[in-house]
Design a protein around this motif. Structure first.
Motif, mmCIF file in Angstrom:
data_model
loop_
_atom_site.group_PDB
_atom_site.id
_atom_site.type_symbol
_atom_site.label_atom_id
_atom_site.label_comp_id
_atom_site.label_asym_id
_atom_site.label_seq_id
_atom_site.Cartn_x
_atom_site.Cartn_y
_atom_site.Cartn_z
ATOM 1 N N THR A 8 0.813 -1.221 0.000
ATOM 2 C CA THR A 8 0.000 0.000 0.000
ATOM 3 C C THR A 8 0.848 1.273 0.000
ATOM 4 O O THR A 8 0.367 2.331 -0.388
ATOM 5 N N SER A 9 2.107 1.200 0.431
ATOM 6 C CA SER A 9 2.911 2.420 0.579
ATOM 7 C C SER A 9 3.247 3.053 -0.767
ATOM 8 O O SER A 9 3.770 2.390 -1.667
ATOM 9 N N PRO A 10 2.994 4.379 -0.911
ATOM 10 C CA PRO A 10 3.339 5.060 -2.168
ATOM 11 C C PRO A 10 4.854 5.157 -2.376
ATOM 12 O O PRO A 10 5.334 5.180 -3.502
ATOM 13 N N PHE A 11 5.618 5.213 -1.280
ATOM 14 C CA PHE A 11 7.084 5.290 -1.385
ATOM 15 C C PHE A 11 7.629 3.961 -1.912
ATOM 16 O O PHE A 11 8.496 3.927 -2.780
ATOM 17 N N VAL A 12 7.070 2.879 -1.383
ATOM 18 C CA VAL A 12 7.482 1.538 -1.832
ATOM 19 C C VAL A 12 7.051 1.326 -3.290
ATOM 20 O O VAL A 12 7.787 0.742 -4.091
ATOM 21 N N THR A 42 14.668 4.262 10.868
ATOM 22 C CA THR A 42 13.567 5.201 10.602
ATOM 23 C C THR A 42 12.223 4.619 11.041
ATOM 24 O O THR A 42 11.230 5.343 11.123
ATOM 25 N N GLN A 43 12.183 3.284 11.270
ATOM 26 C CA GLN A 43 10.934 2.577 11.595
ATOM 27 C C GLN A 43 9.895 2.775 10.502
ATOM 28 O O GLN A 43 8.698 2.871 10.761
ATOM 29 N N ARG A 44 10.387 2.895 9.261
ATOM 30 C CA ARG A 44 9.492 3.083 8.114
ATOM 31 C C ARG A 44 9.888 2.139 7.000
ATOM 32 O O ARG A 44 11.006 1.623 6.976
ATOM 33 N N VAL A 45 8.969 1.971 6.041
ATOM 34 C CA VAL A 45 9.306 1.294 4.793
ATOM 35 C C VAL A 45 9.248 2.332 3.679
ATOM 36 O O VAL A 45 8.499 3.300 3.793
ATOM 37 N N PRO A 46 10.050 2.148 2.608
ATOM 38 C CA PRO A 46 10.877 0.993 2.286
ATOM 39 C C PRO A 46 12.275 1.069 2.908
ATOM 40 O O PRO A 46 12.726 2.140 3.315
ATOM 41 N N PHE A 47 12.934 -0.112 2.967
ATOM 42 C CA PHE A 47 14.387 -0.158 3.109
ATOM 43 C C PHE A 47 14.903 -1.320 2.276
ATOM 44 O O PHE A 47 14.136 -2.217 1.901
ATOM 45 N N THR A 56 17.832 3.333 3.624
ATOM 46 C CA THR A 56 16.648 3.505 4.483
ATOM 47 C C THR A 56 15.609 4.495 3.945
ATOM 48 O O THR A 56 14.692 4.869 4.689
ATOM 49 N N ASP A 57 15.739 4.922 2.691
ATOM 50 C CA ASP A 57 14.784 5.911 2.172
ATOM 51 C C ASP A 57 14.537 5.633 0.698
ATOM 52 O O ASP A 57 15.464 5.257 -0.034
ATOM 53 N N SER A 58 13.295 5.857 0.255
ATOM 54 C CA SER A 58 12.980 5.556 -1.151
ATOM 55 C C SER A 58 13.870 6.339 -2.109
ATOM 56 O O SER A 58 14.237 5.829 -3.174
ATOM 57 N N ALA A 59 14.244 7.569 -1.763
ATOM 58 C CA ALA A 59 15.059 8.379 -2.697
ATOM 59 C C ALA A 59 16.448 7.763 -2.883
ATOM 60 O O ALA A 59 16.922 7.620 -4.023
ATOM 61 N N PHE A 97 -2.969 11.498 7.661
ATOM 62 C CA PHE A 97 -3.760 10.260 7.615
ATOM 63 C C PHE A 97 -3.557 9.441 8.890
ATOM 64 O O PHE A 97 -4.525 9.006 9.526
ATOM 65 N N PHE A 98 -2.285 9.258 9.297
ATOM 66 C CA PHE A 98 -2.017 8.446 10.496
ATOM 67 C C PHE A 98 -2.557 9.143 11.752
ATOM 68 O O PHE A 98 -3.081 8.484 12.660
ATOM 69 N N LEU A 99 -2.435 10.467 11.801
ATOM 70 C CA LEU A 99 -2.939 11.191 12.977
ATOM 71 C C LEU A 99 -4.465 11.079 13.072
ATOM 72 O O LEU A 99 -5.013 10.845 14.159
HETATM 73 N N1 GSH Z 1 11.064 9.464 3.490
HETATM 74 C C1 GSH Z 1 10.641 8.069 3.536
HETATM 75 C C2 GSH Z 1 9.174 8.004 3.933
HETATM 76 C C3 GSH Z 1 8.677 6.572 4.109
HETATM 77 C C4 GSH Z 1 7.330 6.497 4.835
HETATM 78 O O1 GSH Z 1 6.773 7.497 5.308
HETATM 79 N N2 GSH Z 1 6.800 5.275 4.894
HETATM 80 C C5 GSH Z 1 5.561 5.033 5.594
HETATM 81 C C6 GSH Z 1 4.673 4.086 4.796
HETATM 82 S S1 GSH Z 1 3.816 4.925 3.536
HETATM 83 C C7 GSH Z 1 5.824 4.321 6.914
HETATM 84 O O2 GSH Z 1 6.552 3.340 6.940
HETATM 85 N N3 GSH Z 1 5.207 4.803 8.011
HETATM 86 C C8 GSH Z 1 5.254 4.146 9.273
HETATM 87 C C9 GSH Z 1 5.263 5.129 10.406
HETATM 88 O O3 GSH Z 1 5.333 6.353 10.158
HETATM 89 O O4 GSH Z 1 5.222 4.657 11.543
HETATM 90 C C10 GSH Z 1 10.891 7.431 2.163
HETATM 91 O O5 GSH Z 1 10.846 8.133 1.149
HETATM 92 O O6 GSH Z 1 11.197 6.222 2.112
#
Ligand code: GSH
Length: 189
Positions: A8-12, A42-47, A56-59, A97-99
């Motif tokens: 679902t992630s737009p970055f992924v 970062t506790q985020r995806v993608p990596f 650790t970042d899509s860029a 959205f998350f908030l």
């Molecule tokens: N700057 C990061 C942003 C990645 C990001 O925000 N990923 C979201 C998914 S759409 C995420 O993992 N969020 C989990 C969270 O914030 O706890 C990138 O470009 O990879």
């Protein structure tokens, strides 16, 4: 090579599109919040993991993949700036959205009202800019791919009404016909 992410992630999604474009095989490891918290600072995806390389970042992942395939990531400062503009709006929209999902009322928090305003001024700027013009060869640059991923995710999550932005809507209709974009849509349930 292993890409950690969600469908679902737009970055992924942007990374998945690039993997198709460069025809690079890559194991996709579906990763939830607990998984990203355990494996990425970062506790985020993608990596992405590729031998000793950990990104650790899509860029940075897209730059790495494109350069591996002999391509450029954002040829000019203008293209990079367009990608950053889209990303600012995307980051703010994901954050809101998350908030909202956690019960925060956006209209009660001045900083969050600024985040929402930032999304709308950025959309107004993109609507007027060259980003919606598609090259004669039908290819999309990384700023345009990021815009498509942003719009697709916002529609999927019902976060933004794009109807006041005719150029953006027209751009979106066209990118939906691009096979790597079309085949990476978020799962429709
Ligand atoms: N700057 C990061 C942003 C990645 C990001 O925000 N990923 C979201 C998914 S759409 C995420 O993992 N969020 C989990 C969270 O914030 O706890 C990138 O470009 O990879």
């Amino acid at each position: 090579m292993k890409l950690y992410g969600s469908y679902t992630s737009p970055f992924v999604r942007h990374v998945r599109i690039v993997l198709q474009e460069i025809q690079q095989p890559c194991e996709f490891i579906e990763t939830d919040q607990a998984g990203s918290a355990a494996k990425s600072p970062t506790q985020r995806v993608p990596f992405l993991e590729d031998g000793d390389i950990f990104l650790t970042d899509s860029a940075s992942i897209i730059k790495y993949l494109r350069e591996k395939a002999g391509q450029h990531f954002c040829q000019s400062a203008q293209e990079l700036d367009q990608l950053c503009l889209v990303n600012t709006a995307l980051d703010a929209t994901v954050n809101l959205f998350f908030l909202k999902r956690d019960g925060v009322v956006i209209s009660q928090v001045p900083y969050l009202q600024r985040q929402a305003a930032r999304v709308h001024t950025t959309l107004a700027e993109l609507e007027q800019s060259a980003i919606t013009q598609i090259a004669a060869n039908g290819r999309f640059n990384d700023a345009q791919l990021r815009l498509g991923c942003f719009m697709g995710w916002s529609k999927f999550r019902e976060q933004i009404d794009f109807s006041p932005f005719a150029n953006l809507e027209n751009f979106y209709r066209q990118i939906c016909n691009y096979p790597p974009f079309n085949t990476t849509q978020p799962p429709q349930s």
